[in-house]
Design a protein around this motif. Structure first.
Motif, PDB file in Angstrom:
ATOM      1  N   LYS A 268      -6.671   5.905   0.119  1.00 46.87           N
ATOM      2  CA  LYS A 268      -7.325   5.207  -0.988  1.00 46.87           C
ATOM      3  C   LYS A 268      -7.572   3.747  -0.651  1.00 46.87           C
ATOM      4  N   ALA A 269      -6.570   3.103  -0.025  1.00 47.41           N
ATOM      5  CA  ALA A 269      -6.747   1.695   0.339  1.00 47.41           C
ATOM      6  C   ALA A 269      -7.881   1.517   1.341  1.00 47.41           C
TER       7      ALA A 269
ATOM      8  N   TRP B 113      -6.645   2.094  -6.132  1.00 48.83           N
ATOM      9  CA  TRP B 113      -6.922   1.683  -4.754  1.00 48.83           C
ATOM     10  C   TRP B 113      -5.764   2.036  -3.822  1.00 48.83           C
ATOM     11  N   GLY B 114      -4.738   2.682  -4.327  1.00 50.38           N
ATOM     12  CA  GLY B 114      -3.594   3.030  -3.502  1.00 50.38           C
ATOM     13  C   GLY B 114      -2.686   1.851  -3.206  1.00 50.38           C
TER      14      GLY B 114
ATOM     15  N   THR C 221      -3.910   0.455  -8.939  1.00 52.35           N
ATOM     16  CA  THR C 221      -3.358   1.785  -8.660  1.00 52.35           C
ATOM     17  C   THR C 221      -4.398   2.747  -8.095  1.00 52.35           C
TER      18      THR C 221
ATOM     19  N   ASP D 199      -0.873   4.406  -0.532  1.00 52.09           N
ATOM     20  CA  ASP D 199      -1.792   5.488  -0.147  1.00 52.09           C
ATOM     21  C   ASP D 199      -2.834   4.875   0.792  1.00 52.09           C
TER      22      ASP D 199
ATOM     23  N   GLU E 285     -11.424   3.473  -1.001  1.00 54.33           N
ATOM     24  CA  GLU E 285     -11.753   3.264  -2.412  1.00 54.33           C
ATOM     25  C   GLU E 285     -12.308   1.869  -2.698  1.00 54.33           C
TER      26      GLU E 285
ATOM     27  N   VAL F  92       0.849  -1.193   0.000  1.00 52.82           N
ATOM     28  CA  VAL F  92       0.000   0.000   0.000  1.00 52.82           C
ATOM     29  C   VAL F  92       0.882   1.239   0.000  1.00 52.82           C
TER      30      VAL F  92
END
Length: 319
Positions: A98-99, A152-153, A150, A95, A102, A93
């Motif tokens: 985002k993880a 999704w971080g 990407t 980000d 998202e 991960v």
């Protein structure tokens, strides 16, 4: 008593206040901070002070690289062969927000994404390509899944195919094919070796014949040279005798005829068919020959007449 309970309550409230006001994030993780349920910011590893009641920790995200196993599944290749395959995915991960927000279940999403793309990639290839081009399959899966994760971080670091198992009957057929191919290569290698050996033997025979012919030519050349020199020597001797006769020297002629007579007599005595040799007591034949030559040439001095000669039989025994 009332003071005791008041103090205890005050301590409890202080502990609760501290636990809600101070947050410690361990190394390798990031926390999302929410204010009234809305994402506010991301807390990095270390100590942080937040507003009690208003702020709270949302998601705790691991920033370390993680390993995700893709379950075994059956896939049909382009040439309609069923193979069983599984894989392993390494993700990280980058980000946390985002993880966390998202996608609902990050691990389940990556697993299903890997399963579907694995079927797509292997289904577009034939069995021989699937078995021999694992690196190509890994590269295609990595490119596709990384592009999908990407947003999704998440960064897909690498993907490895763990196992590819064709059906058992196909394994037997492949083993027979491999055995036949190895036997064919062995026969080709043996044939090439025999061919090279035959070429070397022929080349050796050719060189031997050439050397033998060169030897015969050299021997013939030496023989001819020897005969030429012998003929030249004999011609020189004959010329010298002729010049001596022309000059009136009969002794040279006597020497020449005597030498020829002795050589002829030696050959006669060494003949294997000769049992008895007649040896003249006097060399009257040589003298007669010299006298005949003297009369023919009409030159030279007077030669005394030959005396009477007798012959004595000398038996010789050949062993």
């Amino acid at each position: 008593m009332e003071f005791f309970w008041f103090s205890a309550a005050l301590v409890v409230m202080a502990v609760i206040f501290v636990t809600t006001f101070v947050k410690i994030v361990p190394q390798g993780r990031q926390y999302t901070l929410e204010r009234f349920g809305r994402y506010l910011r991301t807390l990095d590893p270390g100590i942080h002070f937040i507003t009690p009641v208003m702020d709270q920790i949302g998601r705790k995200i691991s920033m370390m690289e993680s390993v995700l196993d893709v379950p075994r599944q059956e896939v049909i290749t382009r040439d309609n062969v069923m193979v069983r395959c599984d894989a392993v995915v390494f993700t990280q991960v980058f980000d946390a927000a985002k993880a966390a927000y998202e996608v609902e279940d990050l691990r389940l999403a990556i697993t299903n994404l890997s399963l579907t793309n694995l079927r797509t990639v292997i289904g577009s290839m034939e069995l021989d390509e699937v078995l021999s081009q694992r690196d190509t399959i890994n590269a295609k899966l990595l490119q596709t899944i990384d592009a999908a994760t990407t947003p999704w971080g998440v960064k897909v670091v690498r993907i490895e195919i763990k196992d590819l198992s064709p059906p058992s009957d196909l394994n037997e057929a492949m083993a027979k094919q491999m055995k036949a191919e190895r036997e064919r290569r062995a026969e080709i290698t043996q044939a090439e070796g025999e061919k090279a050996a035959a070429i070397l033997r022929a080349e050796g025979h050719k060189q031997a014949v050439i050397l033998e012919a060169e030897g015969r030519r050299e021997s013939a050349f030496r023989d001819a040279e020897g005969r030429e020199r012998a003929a030249e020597a004999e011609a020189n001797a004959t010329r010298m005798v002729s010049e001596a006769i022309a000059a009136g020297d009969v002794h040279a002629l006597n020497y020449f005829l005597g030498q020829s007579y002795v050589e002829a007599f030696g050959k006669l005595a060494s003949s294997p068919q000769q049992r008895t040799v007649i040896v003249p007591t006097e060399l009257s034949a040589i003298a007669s020959a010299i006298e005949g030559v003297r009369q023919l040439t009409q030159a030279g001095g007077t030669v005394p007449p030959p005396a009477a000669s007798g012959r004595t039989a000398v038996p010789t025994t050949k062993s």
